[in-house]
Design a protein around this motif. Structure first.
Motif, mmCIF file in Angstrom:
data_model
loop_
_atom_site.group_PDB
_atom_site.id
_atom_site.type_symbol
_atom_site.label_atom_id
_atom_site.label_comp_id
_atom_site.label_asym_id
_atom_site.label_seq_id
_atom_site.Cartn_x
_atom_site.Cartn_y
_atom_site.Cartn_z
ATOM 1 N N ILE A 224 66.671 11.308 6.193
ATOM 2 C CA ILE A 224 65.449 11.746 5.838
ATOM 3 C C ILE A 224 65.737 12.416 4.670
ATOM 4 O O ILE A 224 66.416 13.118 4.407
ATOM 5 N N PHE A 225 64.867 11.925 3.463
ATOM 6 C CA PHE A 225 65.215 12.070 2.138
ATOM 7 C C PHE A 225 64.000 12.354 1.205
ATOM 8 O O PHE A 225 62.891 12.173 1.804
ATOM 9 N N ASN A 226 64.248 12.886 0.007
ATOM 10 C CA ASN A 226 62.959 13.245 -0.616
ATOM 11 C C ASN A 226 62.746 12.092 -1.573
ATOM 12 O O ASN A 226 63.536 11.695 -2.571
ATOM 13 N N ALA A 227 61.733 11.252 -1.443
ATOM 14 C CA ALA A 227 61.508 10.021 -2.216
ATOM 15 C C ALA A 227 60.731 10.507 -3.340
ATOM 16 O O ALA A 227 60.314 9.620 -4.274
ATOM 17 N N GLY A 228 60.298 11.648 -3.611
ATOM 18 C CA GLY A 228 59.468 12.124 -4.782
ATOM 19 C C GLY A 228 60.628 12.506 -6.023
ATOM 20 O O GLY A 228 60.040 12.456 -7.166
ATOM 21 N N ILE A 229 62.049 12.370 -5.747
ATOM 22 C CA ILE A 229 63.166 12.630 -6.674
ATOM 23 C C ILE A 229 63.318 11.222 -7.294
ATOM 24 O O ILE A 229 63.827 10.364 -6.396
ATOM 25 N N LYS A 230 63.263 11.061 -8.359
ATOM 26 C CA LYS A 230 63.717 9.596 -9.078
ATOM 27 C C LYS A 230 64.776 9.399 -8.868
ATOM 28 O O LYS A 230 65.903 10.032 -8.921
ATOM 29 N N GLY A 231 65.154 8.032 -8.274
ATOM 30 C CA GLY A 231 66.481 7.757 -8.146
ATOM 31 C C GLY A 231 66.808 7.598 -6.813
ATOM 32 O O GLY A 231 67.768 6.912 -6.235
ATOM 33 N N ASN A 232 66.240 8.680 -5.726
ATOM 34 C CA ASN A 232 66.627 8.839 -4.737
ATOM 35 C C ASN A 232 66.255 7.342 -3.616
ATOM 36 O O ASN A 232 67.168 6.986 -2.835
ATOM 37 N N ILE A 233 65.334 6.623 -3.984
ATOM 38 C CA ILE A 233 65.029 5.344 -3.263
ATOM 39 C C ILE A 233 65.889 4.250 -3.267
ATOM 40 O O ILE A 233 66.629 3.922 -2.443
ATOM 41 N N ALA A 234 66.363 4.296 -4.652
ATOM 42 C CA ALA A 234 67.319 3.240 -5.017
ATOM 43 C C ALA A 234 68.565 3.485 -4.289
ATOM 44 O O ALA A 234 69.290 2.683 -3.757
ATOM 45 N N ARG A 235 69.122 5.021 -4.383
ATOM 46 C CA ARG A 235 70.205 5.341 -3.689
ATOM 47 C C ARG A 235 70.512 5.054 -2.125
ATOM 48 O O ARG A 235 71.175 4.662 -1.575
ATOM 49 N N ALA A 236 69.260 5.598 -1.529
ATOM 50 C CA ALA A 236 68.844 5.250 -0.087
ATOM 51 C C ALA A 236 69.124 3.766 0.221
ATOM 52 O O ALA A 236 69.781 3.674 1.360
ATOM 53 N N LEU A 237 68.442 2.961 -0.352
ATOM 54 C CA LEU A 237 68.780 1.679 -0.115
ATOM 55 C C LEU A 237 69.926 0.887 -0.540
ATOM 56 O O LEU A 237 70.274 -0.099 0.384
ATOM 57 N N LYS A 238 70.738 1.570 -1.191
ATOM 58 C CA LYS A 238 72.143 1.128 -1.233
ATOM 59 C C LYS A 238 73.070 1.747 -0.274
ATOM 60 O O LYS A 238 74.203 1.273 -0.217
ATOM 61 N N GLY A 239 72.297 2.661 0.722
ATOM 62 C CA GLY A 239 72.924 2.900 1.858
ATOM 63 C C GLY A 239 73.701 4.326 1.651
ATOM 64 O O GLY A 239 74.598 4.867 2.502
ATOM 65 N N GLU A 240 73.411 5.172 0.530
ATOM 66 C CA GLU A 240 73.973 6.370 0.103
ATOM 67 C C GLU A 240 73.231 7.249 0.944
ATOM 68 O O GLU A 240 71.974 7.191 1.019
ATOM 69 N N TYR A 241 73.838 8.174 1.765
ATOM 70 C CA TYR A 241 73.097 9.099 2.670
ATOM 71 C C TYR A 241 72.657 10.276 1.415
ATOM 72 O O TYR A 241 73.400 11.390 1.125
ATOM 73 N N VAL A 242 71.175 10.470 1.178
ATOM 74 C CA VAL A 242 70.619 11.303 0.349
ATOM 75 C C VAL A 242 69.922 12.154 1.256
ATOM 76 O O VAL A 242 69.102 11.510 2.209
ATOM 77 N N GLY A 243 69.833 13.472 1.275
ATOM 78 C CA GLY A 243 69.040 14.134 2.229
ATOM 79 C C GLY A 243 69.699 14.533 3.401
ATOM 80 O O GLY A 243 71.039 14.735 3.392
ATOM 81 N N THR A 244 69.162 14.322 4.551
ATOM 82 C CA THR A 244 69.842 14.784 5.756
ATOM 83 C C THR A 244 70.118 13.424 6.580
ATOM 84 O O THR A 244 69.186 12.473 7.033
ATOM 85 N N ARG A 245 71.419 13.107 7.174
ATOM 86 C CA ARG A 245 71.678 12.341 8.034
ATOM 87 C C ARG A 245 71.590 12.545 9.378
ATOM 88 O O ARG A 245 71.803 13.638 9.857
ATOM 89 N N ILE A 246 70.883 11.593 10.005
ATOM 90 C CA ILE A 246 70.460 11.755 11.403
ATOM 91 C C ILE A 246 71.509 11.015 12.399
ATOM 92 O O ILE A 246 71.471 9.469 12.262
#
Ligand code: IPE
Length: 250
Positions: A224-246
């Motif tokens: 679960i991550f903050n998609a309002g912060i620029k760059g986070n969506i791209a990082r998440a799509l690469k599989g990087e854990y941004v935010g909280t890992r469940i």
């Protein structure tokens, strides 16, 4: 690498005002997705296009035919805007309206015709789903949240990346995002995790977390991550854990 990404309605719309999109954010989100578009199933939240009409018509507690129609129409409109923005960013997406391809029982997905989604992925088309009203086999009116869709689709496709983007930095505990949470730790933090500040008929952060813990029980970790912060969506799509890992995987 199959990826299931949800972008919350709080990012794409002004959740406090009915039918109020945030066009700049829709554009930015589409551009970030366009940087890593392969094998992505996109689910978007309903925001003010869903929660406000649903509440107005008493859904899901009351069965209201007009409410079902009006709420579905407006979330489908938001879906069109997202698909349009994706197209401008160079990604071809197609709508998959949950109302028309799944049925619930007691609010949980019982049957879901997944073949169109699988075929779209094979053909390089991005399936775009959204939180929606849905028919429930018990005869009740129902709503299927984007979070429940993510959990079901990720399980079905055995997704490699599962990410839910909202407007907070993850699962917050004493104001800070937890790096990771497992079912074992849930009881310790449960009381501190809230619903949503805005009108929300599908359970806010608590609802998200419960869906994703079910997924983690099956060995699929998510975030679960903050998609309002620029760059986070791209990082998440690469599989990087941004935010909280469940989940408790490595
Ligand atoms: C809710 O979907 C669907 C309706 C109210 C019709 P979500 O629960 O996924 O939407 P957001 O992300 O909270 O806006």
């Amino acid at each position: 690498m199959t990826r299931v990404l949800k972008i919350g309605g709080s990012i794409l719309t002004d959740k406090s005002r009915e039918l109020q999109p945030r066009p700049d954010e829709i554009r930015r989100v589409a551009q970030e997705i366009a940087a890593h578009p392969d094998d992505v199933v996109l689910v978007h939240g309903a925001g003010s296009f869903g929660h406000i009409p649903a509440k107005k018509y008493g859904l899901p507690q009351e069965f209201n035919r007009e409410g079902l129609r009006v709420t579905h129409r407006s979330v489908a409109q938001l879906c069109e805007m997202v698909i349009e923005a994706l197209s401008h960013a160079g990604v071809e997406g197609l709508p998959v309206h949950p109302l028309s391809c799944l049925c619930l029982r007691d609010g949980r997905i019982e049957n879901f015709f997944m073949e169109p989604i699988e075929e779209m992925l094979k053909d390089g088309i991005m399936p775009v789903l959204h939180g929606d009203v849905a028919m429930d086999a018990t005869g009740k009116a129902a709503i299927v949240s984007g979070d429940q869709l993510v959990s079901y689709i990720a399980r079905y496709l055995k997704a490699d990346v599962v990410a839910i983007g909202s407007n907070v930095d993850g699962v917050l505990f004493s104001g800070r995002p937890l790096p990771r949470i497992t079912r074992k730790e849930l009881s310790q933090v449960q009381s501190a995790i809230g619903g949503s500040d805005e009108v929300d008929v599908t359970g806010g952060m608590r609802g998200k977390l419960l869906e994703l813990l079910d997924l983690a029980d099956l060995g699929i970790d998510s975030m679960i991550f903050n998609a309002g912060i620029k760059g986070n969506i791209a990082r998440a799509l690469k599989g990087e854990y941004v935010g909280t890992r469940i989940g408790g995987g490595n």
